[in-house]
Design an enzyme around this catalytic site. Structure first.
Site, short mmCIF file in Angstrom:
data_model
loop_
_atom_site.label_atom_id
_atom_site.label_comp_id
_atom_site.label_asym_id
_atom_site.label_seq_id
_atom_site.Cartn_x
_atom_site.Cartn_y
_atom_site.Cartn_z
N PRO A 132 0.81 -1.23 0.00
CA PRO A 132 0.00 0.00 0.00
C PRO A 132 0.85 1.28 0.00
CG PRO A 132 -0.03 -1.02 2.18
CD PRO A 132 0.76 -1.93 1.30
N THR A 163 0.20 -5.96 2.23
CA THR A 163 1.35 -6.14 3.12
C THR A 163 1.34 -5.12 4.25
OG1 THR A 163 2.76 -4.77 1.73
CG2 THR A 163 2.80 -7.13 1.31
N ALA A 166 7.77 -4.48 5.43
CA ALA A 166 8.74 -4.99 4.44
C ALA A 166 8.94 -6.49 4.71
CB ALA A 166 10.05 -4.24 4.56
N ASP A 190 9.74 -2.12 -7.90
CA ASP A 190 10.78 -3.14 -8.02
C ASP A 190 11.10 -3.80 -6.68
OD1 ASP A 190 10.95 -2.58 -10.71
OD2 ASP A 190 12.58 -1.13 -10.48
N GLY A 191 11.03 -2.99 -5.60
CA GLY A 191 11.33 -3.52 -4.26
C GLY A 191 10.30 -4.58 -3.87
N SER A 233 7.79 3.39 -7.89
CA SER A 233 8.42 4.64 -8.26
C SER A 233 9.18 4.54 -9.59
CB SER A 233 9.40 5.07 -7.17
OG SER A 233 8.73 5.12 -5.93
N ARG A 297 11.89 9.05 1.42
CA ARG A 297 10.74 8.29 0.89
C ARG A 297 9.46 9.13 0.85
NH1 ARG A 297 9.40 3.69 -0.80
NH2 ARG A 297 11.11 2.34 -1.33
N GLY A 494 16.74 -2.14 -6.55
CA GLY A 494 16.08 -1.07 -5.78
C GLY A 494 16.13 -1.28 -4.29
C1 LIG Z 1 20.91 14.24 -16.13
C2 LIG Z 1 20.31 13.00 -16.63
C3 LIG Z 1 20.20 11.95 -15.57
C4 LIG Z 1 19.59 10.75 -16.13
C5 LIG Z 1 19.48 9.64 -15.17
C6 LIG Z 1 18.83 8.48 -15.80
C7 LIG Z 1 18.32 7.54 -14.78
C8 LIG Z 1 18.08 6.20 -15.29
C9 LIG Z 1 17.58 5.30 -14.21
C10 LIG Z 1 17.72 3.90 -14.57
C11 LIG Z 1 17.55 3.05 -13.36
C12 LIG Z 1 17.19 1.72 -13.73
C13 LIG Z 1 17.47 0.75 -12.65
C14 LIG Z 1 16.27 0.51 -11.79
C15 LIG Z 1 16.30 0.68 -10.50
C16 LIG Z 1 15.11 0.42 -9.65
O1 LIG Z 1 15.09 -0.93 -9.28
C17 LIG Z 1 15.20 1.28 -8.41
C18 LIG Z 1 14.03 1.00 -7.46
O2 LIG Z 1 12.81 1.13 -8.09
P1 LIG Z 1 11.44 1.23 -7.26
O3 LIG Z 1 11.43 0.11 -6.27
O4 LIG Z 1 10.31 1.13 -8.24
O5 LIG Z 1 11.48 2.53 -6.57
N1 LIG Z 1 15.20 2.67 -8.79
C19 LIG Z 1 16.28 3.43 -8.70
O6 LIG Z 1 17.29 3.02 -8.21
C20 LIG Z 1 16.14 4.86 -9.22
C21 LIG Z 1 17.40 5.36 -9.84
C22 LIG Z 1 17.19 6.77 -10.30
C23 LIG Z 1 18.48 7.42 -10.62
C24 LIG Z 1 18.33 8.87 -10.95
N1 LIG Z 2 3.37 -2.45 4.23
C1 LIG Z 2 4.63 -2.11 4.04
N2 LIG Z 2 5.21 -1.16 4.83
C2 LIG Z 2 6.49 -0.78 4.60
N3 LIG Z 2 7.29 -1.28 3.65
C3 LIG Z 2 6.76 -2.23 2.85
C4 LIG Z 2 5.41 -2.68 3.00
N4 LIG Z 2 5.16 -3.61 2.06
C5 LIG Z 2 6.31 -3.75 1.36
N5 LIG Z 2 7.27 -2.94 1.82
C6 LIG Z 2 8.65 -2.73 1.33
O1 LIG Z 2 8.71 -1.49 0.64
C7 LIG Z 2 9.85 -1.50 -0.21
C8 LIG Z 2 9.65 -0.64 -1.42
O2 LIG Z 2 8.54 -1.08 -2.10
P1 LIG Z 2 8.24 -0.76 -3.63
O3 LIG Z 2 6.97 -1.47 -3.94
O4 LIG Z 2 9.39 -1.09 -4.45
O5 LIG Z 2 7.97 0.80 -3.66
P2 LIG Z 2 8.75 1.98 -4.41
O6 LIG Z 2 8.70 1.70 -5.86
O7 LIG Z 2 8.00 3.23 -4.07
O8 LIG Z 2 10.15 1.98 -3.89
C9 LIG Z 2 10.11 -2.96 -0.51
O9 LIG Z 2 11.38 -3.26 -0.03
C10 LIG Z 2 9.09 -3.73 0.29
O10 LIG Z 2 9.66 -4.83 0.97
#
Ligand SMILES: CCCCCCCCCCCCC/C=C/[C@@H](O)[C@H](COP(=O)(O)O)NC(=O)CCCCC
Ligand SMILES: Nc1ncnc2c1ncn2[C@@H]1O[C@H](COP(=O)(O)OP(=O)(O)O)[C@@H](O)[C@H]1O
Ligand SMILES: [Ca+2]
Length: 540
Positions: A132, A163, A166, A190-191, A233, A297, A494
Site C-alpha cells: 500500500p 502487506t 517490508a 521493483d522492491g 516509483s 521516501r 532497488g
Molecule cells: C541528467 C540526466 C540523468 C539521467 C538519469 C537516468 C536515470 C536512469 C535510471 C535507470 C535506473 C534503472 C534501474 C532501476 C532501478 C530500480 O530498481 C530502483 C528502485 O525502483 P522502485 O522500487 O520502483 O522505486 N530505482 C532506482 O534506483 C532509481 C534510480 C534513479 C536514478 C536517478
Molecule cells: N506495508 C509495508 N510497509 C512498509 N514497507 C513495505 C510494505 N510492504 C512492502 N514494503 C517494502 O517497501 C519497499 C519498497 O517497495 P516498492 O513497492 O518497491 O515501492 P517503491 O517503488 O515506491 O520503492 C520494498 O522493499 C518492500 O519490501
C-alpha cells in the site's frame, strides 16, 4: 468444441449484419456485402487474445430500437478481447453480437467458453500481494479499480494480501501452499517484486533441499509465474519486460497467460547468500542515489531526482578490483544493437548452448573453469551489472539497451573515474538514443560471473592477515562483517545491500513472469483509418 466444429452465422453488431465465424484459430467478423463507400471491413481476434464471453442482458432502450421492433425476443452475447492501443499498451475491448435464435446464441456462448478454456496456460487462481506504500501510495486503488474487475471478468479467483511491513510477502511465501495457485501477483515497485521473488526462489530451494548459502549449488527453477502490476516509483522490471508500466496492460498479460523466462543473479559473500536480482546491481552512483533516496521516501518518486542530483554533485569514486568471467555461450554482445524481443532467438540459443556446454563438462563449474577470468583494478564512479536492459520511464532504452532477459548473461558496465562533465554526458545518454558505451572511460562486458572487492577491504585484509598471523582470529573471518568501510552501497533491484565484497553468478531462466518481452513494432503497423475499430488484422 471439437476440432471439426466451426460456427458461422449472420449476427448483428452495432445494428449492422455481419458474417461471424469461429474456429480454433479465433473469431472473425466481416460485412457480407461491404458498403462500397466504406471499403471492406473485417475484423479478427486470435483465440489467444479472447479474454471472456458473457451472455448479455438486453435492456428496454436497446429492445425498442427500430431494427428489433419486429422481433419477438432478442438474445445477445458479448466477447471481450485484447486490443493493442499503441505500442506495448493493451486494452480490453468488447463486441456485442445479437441474434433472434436463443439456441444459436447459447451455442455461440458455449463454443467461445470452450475455446477460452482450451487456453491451458491461463491462470485460474492467483495469490496477490499489494504494497500500500509503493510509489504514490495508489497500489490498493489501482488494484481494486483497474485490475480486480478484469480478473473477475476472466473468472480468475484471487486471494489478496495487503502487506503490513517490508518482507511480509517474502515471509508469507515461505509457508503458503503454492499448489493452490497458478501464479503470484505483486502490486508495487521493483522492491515489492524483489520481496516476492525472494520468497518464491527461497521457498523453491527449501522444498528441493538446496542450500542458498552454497554459491556452487545449482538452483532449482521456479514453476510458479510472477505477475507485476506496476504501482511503484521506477517500475523498471515491469517496463523492461512488458515495454510499458501500465497496470491494465500487465493485468491482460496475466489473464492471457503469457510466460517470459527471466535470468536471476545471485549475490554471495563467501559462503553467505546475500540477495538475488533481475534488473540492476549497481555500486557507486546508483547505489549512492538509492541510499540517499531511502531517507526521502516521503517525497515519493521525486526522491530519486533529488538524490540523483546530490549524488552527481558529490562525484564520489570508489577503488576496488572487479574480476569477471566473460560469457562464451552466447552469440550476443552488449554493443550489437540486437535488443531482446518477444520469443527472442538470442535467449533461446544461448540457453541451449549453455546447457550443452555444461553437460559436456559434466557440471556448470567445469565449463566455467575452462574460461579465463579477467581482472580490472581501478577507480570507479559506477559499477553496474544489468541482467536486462533496465529500461524504465526515466531511461526508455535502459542502462544496457541490448541486454537480454533470458540468455544466462548480465552486462557488466564499468564507469571509470572521469570529469563531472564527462559523467554527465554519460548519464544523459541513458535518456537518449546515443551509444552510452562510446566513451573512453566506459567499458562493457557480457558476463556469467563477477566478483568485486573494495580497496578498503583489500587493505584491511592485508592488515588482518598480518595480525591474524601474529595474534589469532579477527572479524574478517566473519563473511558478513563490514567493520567501518567508507565504500558505496549496492543498489540491488532497488533494495540497498551493504557489502564491500561480493560474488555474483547469473542463473539462466530461474523464474518466469506473466509477460512476453518487448513486442516488435510490426504488431502495431496498421493503416490509421482502420485502427479505430480494428483489433487484429491478418487472417482475412
Ligand atoms: C541528467 C540526466 C540523468 C539521467 C538519469 C537516468 C536515470 C536512469 C535510471 C535507470 C535506473 C534503472 C534501474 C532501476 C532501478 C530500480 O530498481 C530502483 C528502485 O525502483 P522502485 O522500487 O520502483 O522505486 N530505482 C532506482 O534506483 C532509481 C534510480 C534513479 C536514478 C536517478
Ligand atoms: N506495508 C509495508 N510497509 C512498509 N514497507 C513495505 C510494505 N510492504 C512492502 N514494503 C517494502 O517497501 C519497499 C519498497 O517497495 P516498492 O513497492 O518497491 O515501492 P517503491 O517503488 O515506491 O520503492 C520494498 O522493499 C518492500 O519490501
Ligand atoms: Ca540476461
Amino acid at each position: 468444441m471439437g476440432d471439426r466444429i466451426r460456427l458461422s452465422s449472420s449476427l448483428l453488431l452495432e445494428q449492422r449484419a455481419w458474417q461471424v465465424i469461429l474456429d480454433r484459430e479465433g473469431l472473425e467478423w466481416s460485412q457480407p456485402q461491404p458498403p462500397s463507400a466504406r471499403g471492406e471491413e473485417s475484423f479478427s481476434v486470435p483465440t489467444s487474445e479472447i479474454i471472456a464471453v458473457e451472455e448479455t442482458e438486453i435492456d428496454e432502450k436497446q429492445s425498442n430500437r427500430r431494427k428489433w421492433r419486429k422481433m419477438s425476443k432478442r438474445h445477445a452475447f458479448t466477447v471481450y478481447y485484447m486490443k493493442r492501443k499503441r505500442p506495448h499498451c493493451w486494452r480490453c475491448k468488447e463486441a456485442t453480437f445479437w441474434c433472434v435464435d436463443e439456441q444459436l446464441c447459447n451455442q455461440w456462448i458455449q463454443a467461445l467458453k470452450e475455446l477460452i478454456d482450451s487456453q491451458t496456460s491461463r491462470p485460474k487462481r492467483l495469490l496477490v500481494y499489494i504494497n500500500p506504500f509503493s510509489g504514490k501510495k495508489q497500489g490498493q486503488r489501482i488494484y481494486e479499480q483497474k485490475v480486480a474487475p478484469l480478473f473477475s471478468l476472466a473468472s480468475i479467483s484471487t486471494e489478496v494480501v495487503v502487506t503490513e511491513h517490508a518482507n511480509h510477502a517474502k515471509d508469507n511465501l515461505s509457508e503458503v501452499n503454492l499448489a493452490n495457485y497458478d501464479g503470484i501477483v505483486c502490486v508495487g515497485g521493483d522492491g515489492m517484486f524483489s520481496d516476492v521473488m525472494h520468497g518464491l526462489i527461497g521457498r523453491t530451494q527449501k522444498d528441493s533441499g538446496v542450500d542458498q548459502n552454497d554459491p556452487t549449488a545449482p538452483l532449482v527453477p521456479c514453476k510458479t509465474r510472477i505477475g507485476i502490476i506496476p504501482a511503484g516509483s521506477t517500475d523498471c522490471i515491469c517496463y523492461a519486460t512488458v515495454g510499458i508500466n501500465d497496470p491494465v496492460t500487465s493485468a491482460l498479460h496475466i489473464i492471457l497467460g503469457d510466460s517470459q523466462p527471466l535470468d536471476v543473479s545471485s549475490v554471495h559473500r563467501n559462503k553467505t547468500f546475500l540477495k538475488y536480482f533481475v534488473s540492476l546491481l549497481g555500486y557507486g552512483f546508483y547505489g549512492d542515489v538509492l541510499k540517499d533516496s531511502e531517507e526521502k521516501r516521503w517525497m515519493g518518486s521525486v526522491r530519486y531526482d533529488f538524490a540523483g542530483f546530490k549524488t552527481f554533485l558529490s562525484h564520489h569514486y570508489y577503488e576496488g578490483t572487479v574480476s569477471f568471467l566473460p560469457a562464451t555461450h552466447t552469440m550476443g554482445c552488449p554493443r550489437d544493437g540486437r535488443s531482446c524481443k518477444t520469443k527472442c532467438r538470442v535467449c533461446k540459443q544461448s540457453k541451449r548452448q549453455l546447457e550443452q556446454l555444461q553437460k559436456f563438462e559434466k557440471d556448470r563449474h567445469g565449463y566455467d573453469r575452462r574460461n579465463q577470468w579477467h581482472v580490472i583494478r581501478g577507480k570507479f564512479l559506477a559499477i553496474n551489472a544489468a541482467n536486462m536492459s533496465c529500461a524504465c520511464p526515466r531511461s526508455p532504452k535502459g542502462l544496457s539497451p541490448s541486454a537480454h532477459l533470458a540468455d544466462g548473461c548480465a552486462d557488466l558496465i564499468l564507469v571509470h573515474k572521469c570529469s563531472r562533465f564527462n559523467f554527465l554526458r554519460y548519464l544523459i545518454r541513458h535518456t537518449n538514443e546515443d551509444d552510452q558505451f562510446n566513451f573512453t572511460f566506459v567499458e562493457v562486458y557480457r558476463i556469467r560471473k563477477f566478483h568485486f572487492t573494495s580497496q578498503q577491504l583489500e587493505d584491511s585484509d592485508d592488515i588482518h592477515n598480518m595480525q591474524k598471523k601474529h595474534f589469532g582470529r579477527f572479524c574478517s573471518d566473519q563473511p558478513t562483517c563490514c567493520c567501518t568501510f567508507s565504500g558505496s552501497t549496492w543498489n540491488c533491484d532497488g533494495e540497498t545491500l551493504e557489502s564491500p565484497a561480493i560474488q555474483v553468478e547469473v542463473h539462466c531462466q530461474l523464474i518466469k513472469l506473466f509477460a512476453r518481452g518487448i513486442e516488435p513494432p510490426s504488431k502495431y503497423e496498421e493503416s490509421p483509418s482502420m485502427v479505430q475499430d480494428r483489433s487484429y488484422v491478418g487472417r482475412l
